[in-house]
Design an enzyme around this catalytic site. Sequence first.
Site, mmCIF file in Angstrom:
data_model
loop_
_atom_site.group_PDB
_atom_site.id
_atom_site.type_symbol
_atom_site.label_atom_id
_atom_site.label_comp_id
_atom_site.label_asym_id
_atom_site.label_seq_id
_atom_site.Cartn_x
_atom_site.Cartn_y
_atom_site.Cartn_z
ATOM 1 N N HIS A 46 0.828 -1.216 0.000
ATOM 2 C CA HIS A 46 0.000 0.000 0.000
ATOM 3 C C HIS A 46 0.858 1.261 0.000
ATOM 4 C CE1 HIS A 46 -3.454 -2.567 1.855
ATOM 5 N NE2 HIS A 46 -3.524 -2.536 0.535
ATOM 6 N N CYS A 101 3.063 -12.351 2.152
ATOM 7 C CA CYS A 101 4.141 -12.423 3.144
ATOM 8 C C CYS A 101 4.023 -13.734 3.934
ATOM 9 C CB CYS A 101 4.053 -11.242 4.108
ATOM 10 S SG CYS A 101 5.294 -11.381 5.419
ATOM 11 N N GLU A 131 -5.954 -7.776 3.746
ATOM 12 C CA GLU A 131 -5.431 -8.918 4.516
ATOM 13 C C GLU A 131 -6.562 -9.637 5.262
ATOM 14 O OE1 GLU A 131 -2.207 -8.030 7.260
ATOM 15 O OE2 GLU A 131 -2.650 -9.857 8.366
ATOM 16 N N THR A 169 -1.937 -8.579 10.812
ATOM 17 C CA THR A 169 -0.526 -8.468 11.221
ATOM 18 C C THR A 169 -0.076 -7.034 11.510
ATOM 19 O OG1 THR A 169 0.122 -8.307 8.909
ATOM 20 C CG2 THR A 169 0.189 -10.512 9.901
ATOM 21 N N CYS A 199 3.049 -8.725 13.463
ATOM 22 C CA CYS A 199 4.378 -9.219 13.088
ATOM 23 C C CYS A 199 5.494 -8.402 13.738
ATOM 24 C CB CYS A 199 4.514 -9.200 11.570
ATOM 25 S SG CYS A 199 4.786 -7.545 10.926
ATOM 26 N N SER A 227 -2.365 2.617 3.828
ATOM 27 C CA SER A 227 -1.458 1.739 4.570
ATOM 28 C C SER A 227 -1.859 1.673 6.036
ATOM 29 C CB SER A 227 -0.024 2.256 4.427
ATOM 30 O OG SER A 227 0.816 1.578 5.322
ATOM 31 N N SER A 228 -2.388 0.528 6.423
ATOM 32 C CA SER A 228 -2.877 0.343 7.793
ATOM 33 C C SER A 228 -1.744 0.539 8.804
ATOM 34 C CB SER A 228 -3.466 -1.066 7.909
ATOM 35 O OG SER A 228 -3.640 -1.431 9.236
ATOM 36 N N ASN A 229 -0.602 -0.080 8.566
ATOM 37 C CA ASN A 229 0.476 0.001 9.577
ATOM 38 C C ASN A 229 1.012 1.417 9.704
ATOM 39 O OD1 ASN A 229 3.505 0.088 8.439
ATOM 40 N ND2 ASN A 229 2.198 -0.934 6.937
ATOM 41 N N SER A 272 5.719 -0.168 4.187
ATOM 42 C CA SER A 272 5.672 -0.194 2.718
ATOM 43 C C SER A 272 6.367 1.019 2.087
ATOM 44 C CB SER A 272 4.203 -0.245 2.265
ATOM 45 O OG SER A 272 3.424 0.692 2.978
HETATM 46 O O1 10G Z 1 -0.288 -1.899 6.567
HETATM 47 P P1 10G Z 1 -1.010 -2.512 5.463
HETATM 48 O O2 10G Z 1 -1.530 -3.878 5.813
HETATM 49 O O3 10G Z 1 -2.138 -1.671 4.925
HETATM 50 O O4 10G Z 1 -0.010 -2.805 4.257
HETATM 51 P P2 10G Z 1 1.220 -2.016 3.626
HETATM 52 O O5 10G Z 1 1.307 -2.528 2.230
HETATM 53 O O6 10G Z 1 1.142 -0.565 3.828
HETATM 54 O O7 10G Z 1 2.509 -2.502 4.443
HETATM 55 C C1 10G Z 1 3.046 -3.784 4.356
HETATM 56 C C2 10G Z 1 2.173 -4.717 5.052
HETATM 57 C C3 10G Z 1 1.539 -5.736 4.466
HETATM 58 C C4 10G Z 1 1.883 -6.228 3.141
HETATM 59 C C5 10G Z 1 0.449 -6.410 5.172
HETATM 60 S S1 10G Z 1 0.996 -7.859 5.926
HETATM 61 FE FE1 SF4 Z 2 5.038 -9.385 6.505
HETATM 62 FE FE2 SF4 Z 2 4.814 -7.891 8.696
HETATM 63 FE FE3 SF4 Z 2 5.709 -6.833 6.485
HETATM 64 FE FE4 SF4 Z 2 3.169 -7.574 6.654
HETATM 65 S S1 SF4 Z 2 4.147 -5.928 7.802
HETATM 66 S S2 SF4 Z 2 4.526 -7.865 4.934
HETATM 67 S S3 SF4 Z 2 3.357 -9.381 7.938
HETATM 68 S S4 SF4 Z 2 6.719 -8.476 7.658
#
Ligand code: 10G
Ligand code: SF4
Length: 324
Positions: A46, A101, A131, A169, A199, A227-229, A272
Amino acid sequence: MNTTGKRVLLASPRGFCAGVVRAIDAVEKALELYGAPIYVRHEIVHNTHVVQTLERKGAVFVEDTSQVPEGSIVLFSAHGVAPTVHEQAAKRKLTAIDATCPLVTKVHKEAIRYAREDYDILLIGHKGHEEVIGTFGEAPDHIQLVDGPDDVGDIAVRDPSKVMWLSQTTLSVDETMAVVEALRDKFPQLLSPPSDDICYATQNRQLAVKQISAEAGLVIVIGSRSSSNSRRLVDTAKLAGARDARLVDTAEEIDERWMDDVTTVGVTSGASVPEVLIEQVLARLAQCGFENIEIIKAADETQRFSLPRRLRLPCQHNSEREAP
Ligand code: 10G
Ligand code: SF4
């Protein structure tokens, strides 16, 4: 310009996690081996910059396998997919390369295992997130989604002695634990997953942002809105004491007025986010007098994942589904 006392606290770890590195490498390797176009179902990760960069190299992003021409190659994003997506791809004779992942695959396996043992599974996560859709799809008859503490009251299970929780995660560790406590109040025999579902990368980035937030007048989190994280890092920064915390996709979004009366700016980025975007933000902050950078290290990271099997052994031509 008076820069007295102005400083940047730069969080470490930040940016790319091992699953993101693997997923982006997978798209690049597929382009190298098979040539453009390579279809990718859903944003591989994301992040707008990552997606646009891969598009320029010949990746074509779609939301559904029905948009991929029959017989083509399709990559599944790092967030994972439901088994029905593999089935649809096979029906269209697509060559599927799964960039899920391995730490998401682990959660899928847990869902399959506990559904087989006939548990009611409470999946903590954000409704509509890619996810969560993928994990839910492994055992839709056994899983209920819990999207925050407000959902707990409505949850009903068949047998309160056979109930367990799993999670997305990339959630906030603290918010998730609060939801688990509320679930445990309701279901005292609630079983936890065998190991952490949130994770290592999510946990480490939250740990690091907490360490920079108490002293920061402003925390800048680099990451896309989807992007959730990255969004959880903003929440975590505010809860850890940052006077203000903002999510920006790029340095251009930074407004100098955010730094009025601020002497310490914290900087971090989601899993990401490529490091080039951090460098641009640091350059922008330097223009505003924040030249002094202090790295605050909360953890070491050594995790690496190998490429999806098909890209390691490219001569196979049938569709793959890596474990589960
Ligand atoms: O944080 P999310 O799930 O939205 O995804 P991202 O693509 O910003 O960051 C990498 C995390 C994943 C691929 C989800 S495990
Ligand atoms: Fe894998 Fe964690 Fe990265 Fe998601 S955030 S892709 S679960 S290592």
